[in-house]
Design an enzyme around this catalytic site. Structure first.
Site, PDB file in Angstrom:
ATOM      1  N   LYS A 191       7.021  12.285   9.561  1.00 58.41           N
ATOM      2  CA  LYS A 191       7.101  11.944   9.136  1.00 58.41           C
ATOM      3  C   LYS A 191       7.988  11.289   8.637  1.00 58.41           C
ATOM      4  O   LYS A 191       7.721  10.588   7.259  1.00 58.41           O
ATOM      5  CB  LYS A 191       6.818  10.245  10.354  1.00 58.41           C
ATOM      6  CG  LYS A 191       8.646   9.267  10.681  1.00 58.41           C
ATOM      7  CD  LYS A 191       7.928   8.642  10.600  1.00 58.41           C
ATOM      8  CE  LYS A 191       8.395   7.605   9.553  1.00 58.41           C
ATOM      9  NZ  LYS A 191       9.795   7.273   8.380  1.00 58.41           N
ATOM     10  N   GLU A 266      -2.692   6.559   0.470  1.00 59.72           N
ATOM     11  CA  GLU A 266      -2.670   6.457  -1.064  1.00 59.72           C
ATOM     12  C   GLU A 266      -2.064   5.623  -0.816  1.00 59.72           C
ATOM     13  O   GLU A 266      -0.910   5.822  -0.245  1.00 59.72           O
ATOM     14  CB  GLU A 266      -1.961   8.241  -1.171  1.00 59.72           C
ATOM     15  CG  GLU A 266      -2.164   8.614  -2.594  1.00 59.72           C
ATOM     16  CD  GLU A 266      -0.849   8.020  -3.353  1.00 59.72           C
ATOM     17  OE1 GLU A 266      -0.794   6.748  -3.974  1.00 59.72           O
ATOM     18  OE2 GLU A 266       0.263   8.624  -3.519  1.00 59.72           O
ATOM     19  N   CYS A 300       3.150   4.600  -7.351  1.00 56.93           N
ATOM     20  CA  CYS A 300       2.193   3.588  -6.702  1.00 56.93           C
ATOM     21  C   CYS A 300       1.533   3.547  -8.628  1.00 56.93           C
ATOM     22  O   CYS A 300       0.431   2.003  -8.205  1.00 56.93           O
ATOM     23  CB  CYS A 300       1.477   4.397  -5.875  1.00 56.93           C
ATOM     24  SG  CYS A 300       1.304   6.139  -5.737  1.00 56.93           S
ATOM     25  N   GLU A 401       2.437  -6.117  -5.702  1.00 56.13           N
ATOM     26  CA  GLU A 401       2.990  -5.015  -6.268  1.00 56.13           C
ATOM     27  C   GLU A 401       4.717  -4.643  -6.734  1.00 56.13           C
ATOM     28  O   GLU A 401       5.007  -5.199  -5.630  1.00 56.13           O
ATOM     29  CB  GLU A 401       2.326  -3.804  -5.883  1.00 56.13           C
ATOM     30  CG  GLU A 401       2.503  -1.949  -6.006  1.00 56.13           C
ATOM     31  CD  GLU A 401       3.093  -1.606  -4.700  1.00 56.13           C
ATOM     32  OE1 GLU A 401       2.399  -1.192  -4.105  1.00 56.13           O
ATOM     33  OE2 GLU A 401       2.334   0.225  -5.783  1.00 56.13           O
TER      34      GLU A 401
HETATM   35  P1  ADP Z   1       7.213   1.764   1.019  1.00 51.20           P
HETATM   36  O1  ADP Z   1       7.271   0.049   1.064  1.00 51.20           O
HETATM   37  O2  ADP Z   1       6.669   2.479  -0.101  1.00 51.20           O
HETATM   38  O3  ADP Z   1       8.561   2.136   2.095  1.00 51.20           O
HETATM   39  P2  ADP Z   1       5.658   1.740   4.196  1.00 51.20           P
HETATM   40  O4  ADP Z   1       4.297   1.438   3.713  1.00 51.20           O
HETATM   41  O5  ADP Z   1       6.814   0.634   4.220  1.00 51.20           O
HETATM   42  O6  ADP Z   1       5.657   1.546   2.040  1.00 51.20           O
HETATM   43  O7  ADP Z   1       6.212   2.757   3.983  1.00 51.20           O
HETATM   44  C1  ADP Z   1       6.195   4.071   4.270  1.00 51.20           C
HETATM   45  C2  ADP Z   1       5.934   5.203   5.502  1.00 51.20           C
HETATM   46  O8  ADP Z   1       5.043   4.125   6.290  1.00 51.20           O
HETATM   47  C3  ADP Z   1       7.663   5.274   5.195  1.00 51.20           C
HETATM   48  O9  ADP Z   1       7.985   6.679   5.782  1.00 51.20           O
HETATM   49  C4  ADP Z   1       7.821   4.389   6.101  1.00 51.20           C
HETATM   50  O10 ADP Z   1       8.612   4.654   7.813  1.00 51.20           O
HETATM   51  C5  ADP Z   1       6.375   4.285   7.397  1.00 51.20           C
HETATM   52  N1  ADP Z   1       5.765   2.771   8.184  1.00 51.20           N
HETATM   53  C6  ADP Z   1       6.178   2.150   8.127  1.00 51.20           C
HETATM   54  N2  ADP Z   1       5.485   0.641   8.838  1.00 51.20           N
HETATM   55  C7  ADP Z   1       4.852   1.360   9.783  1.00 51.20           C
HETATM   56  C8  ADP Z   1       4.183   1.487  10.701  1.00 51.20           C
HETATM   57  N3  ADP Z   1       3.772   0.778  11.111  1.00 51.20           N
HETATM   58  N4  ADP Z   1       3.344   2.508  11.653  1.00 51.20           N
HETATM   59  C9  ADP Z   1       3.440   3.733  10.378  1.00 51.20           C
HETATM   60  N5  ADP Z   1       4.338   4.027   9.472  1.00 51.20           N
HETATM   61  C10 ADP Z   1       5.146   3.008   9.231  1.00 51.20           C
END
Ligand code: ADP
Length: 498
Positions: A191, A266, A300, A401
């Site tokens: 995804k 990560e 990161c 961060e």
């Molecule tokens: P960032 O702040 O870098 O956007 P996120 O952790 O929000 O970091 O997003 C990183 C990835 O995790 C994206 O692909 C996002 O769609 C996905 N993501 C966000 N929330 C969830 C969740 N609850 N479960 C699984 N994947 C998620």
């Protein structure tokens, strides 16, 4: 020379405003719900594509395809054939590299000078994993039981992998997830991030062209709370490989509990970058600056807590600030651009909130500190390189961060005190040390609680060298032999021979 505004109209065959489907079981399909979302250029606001928006139903279909493929003919594909597939995939990525790196620039904003510079990294990863495909093996282990009983181990692919990636480098991030899947004989449902799904989808096309069988690589774009959460919780997924924020990492761990799937994470960082007065200052100034400003701080392991020895603090901070002021901010398509936009309005809000917070907490912006809105920058999410001086360890800009081009510069005098302060955040991903004194370098390399320590350099990465976090920066390693183990199960076999 073209200006940022004329380049805004440059068209890309994969980002021409048309509709992009998701990849399930070797076919390009619409979302079961029929829903779509938009992907826009963060430098200009221009529509790049509408994209099929996956949710739990699409994740179900993709996991089923990945499961069927895992137990099907893919399980009998030999290591040599998987190696050949990876090498063919690498050749295709190489042939289309300019197209892919431009797609990253369009979709998430990073300057073309940066995305095109990732050639060695991306191709190096694919060819490293190709090498690993034929190097995976168990061990013959002597045992001390009475009688004739022979024991050995088999290394087996862990199964269906759910890979969830962020937007800050889609090309490299996708390859970093698909590479070990193909090398070990797993299958994957990937995804991409909703902010930048296009490069992953284009890589899906190239994977099929390379001959990756249907169902082995599935790509389901969609939002985190729907598609991402469904993938993390799915009982048909054997392992989740996640890269993103620590808060989402915690949700992934909770979601994994249902079937106790394996998880590698990560996550974020607030990495210390430490400059001693005996350092090669001419090298340390650009090194410390780009440890944060590269990719607009959206890395990161960025070295955002800049600890500078008190004796050189004022001079060093001024020099880093002038270096930052001299960087050219603009549309990533301009080859002269060094700093592109932030990826989205949401990130812009987040970063500008921290800029205000820094001032409220009593820090002084030596350079930057405000969003840029002039001329062609008005339609994008541009924040200039920012250096805060007078930062104390307990300020939020020194603890949290920011994920933007923002340095928090902090003075130090005593080494023991420095070590304790460098380690006092919840994160432990990267770290930097600038010194000509080899004993200081070794001492800090041991004392810093982080997955990487860079001495007299920052952010060096290689497919053969493991990368990952301590503490709340996550667990598991990517790159290197440890990476392969994350995708393998170890089975012990006992054979009584007499
Ligand atoms: P960032 O702040 O870098 O956007 P996120 O952790 O929000 O970091 O997003 C990183 C990835 O995790 C994206 O692909 C996002 O769609 C996905 N993501 C966000 N929330 C969830 C969740 N609850 N479960 C699984 N994947 C998620």
């Amino acid at each position: 020379m073209e200006t940022a505004s004329t380049m805004a109209s440059v068209r890309h065959a994969f980002a021409d405003g048309s509709f992009r489907r998701m990849l399930i079981d070797g076919k390009w399909v619409e979302a079961a719900s029929g829903k779509r979302f938009e992907s826009r250029n963060p430098a200009t606001g221009e529509l790049l594509a509408t994209v099929a928006e996956g949710d739990s139903e699409d994740i179900n279909r993709a996991v089923l395809a990945a499961r069927t493929a895992f137990h099907g003919p893919w399980s009998r594909v030999t290591p040599y054939e998987r190696q050949k597939l990876l090498l063919k995939f690498a050749d295709l990525v190489e042939r289309h590299f300019d197209e892919l790196s431009t797609l990253d620039t369009l979709d998430m904003g990073a300057p073309i000078s940066r995305t095109s510079g990732l050639r060695l990294r991306v191709l190096g990863m694919l060819r490293y994993y190709a090498g690993q495909a034929t190097s995976i093996h168990g061990e013959t282990i002597p045992n001390s039981l009475p009688g004739e009983i022979f024991s050995y181990t088999l290394k087996e692919p862990v199964g269906v992998v759910g890979a969830i990636i962020p937007w800050n480098g889609p090309l490299a991030a996708t390859v970093w997830k698909i590479g070990p899947v193909l090398a070990t004989g797993c299958t994957v449902v990937l995804k991409p991030a909703e902010e930048a799904p296009l490069t992953s989808l284009r890589l899906g096309e190239l994977a099929l062209e390379a001959g990756v069988p249907p169902g082995v690589v599935n790509i389901v774009p969609g939002y985190g709370e729907t598609a991402g959460a469904a993938l993390a919780a799915h009982s048909g997924v054997d392992k989740v490989a996640f890269t993103g924020s620590h808060v989402t990492g915690q949700s992934i761990v909770r979601a994994s509990a249902g079937n106790l799937k394996r998880v590698s994470l990560e996550l974020g960082g607030k990495s210390p970058d430490i400059v001693f007065s005996d350092a090669d200052i001419d090298a340390a100034v650009p090194g410390a600056a780009m440890a944060v400003f590269a990719n607009s701080g959206q890395i990161c392991s960025a070295g955002t807590r800049l600890f500078v020895e008190q004796r050189i603090y004022d001079e060093f901070v001024d020099r880093v600030a002038s270096f930052g002021t001299g960087l050219r901010v603009g549309n990533g398509l301009d080859p002269q651009t060094q700093i592109g936009p932030l990826v989205s309005e949401q990130q812009l809000d987040r970063v500008t909130k921290y800029l205000s917070l820094g001032r409220e907490e009593g820090a002084r912006a030596v350079t930057g500190g405000e969003r840029l809105t002039e001329g062609p920058l008005a339609n994008g999410y541009f924040v200039p390189p920012t250096v805060f001086a007078n930062v104390r360890d307990d300020m939020r800009i020194a603890q949290e961060e920011i994920f933007g081009p923002v340095i928090s510069a902090i003075p130090f005098t005593d080494m023991d005190d420095l070590i304790q302060r460098a380690n006092s955040t919840m994160f432990g991903l990267g770290s930097g040390v600038w010194t000509r004194d080899v004993s200081k370098a070794h001492r800090l390399a041991r004392a810093i609680r982080a997955g990487s320590v860079w001495v007299n350099c920052y952010q060096a990465m290689d497919p053969a060298v493991p990368f990952g976090g301590y503490k709340m920066s996550g667990y598991g390693r990517e790159s290197g032999l440890q990476h392969m183990e994350e995708y393998l199960n170890v089975k012990a076999v006992w054979i009584k021979t007499a």
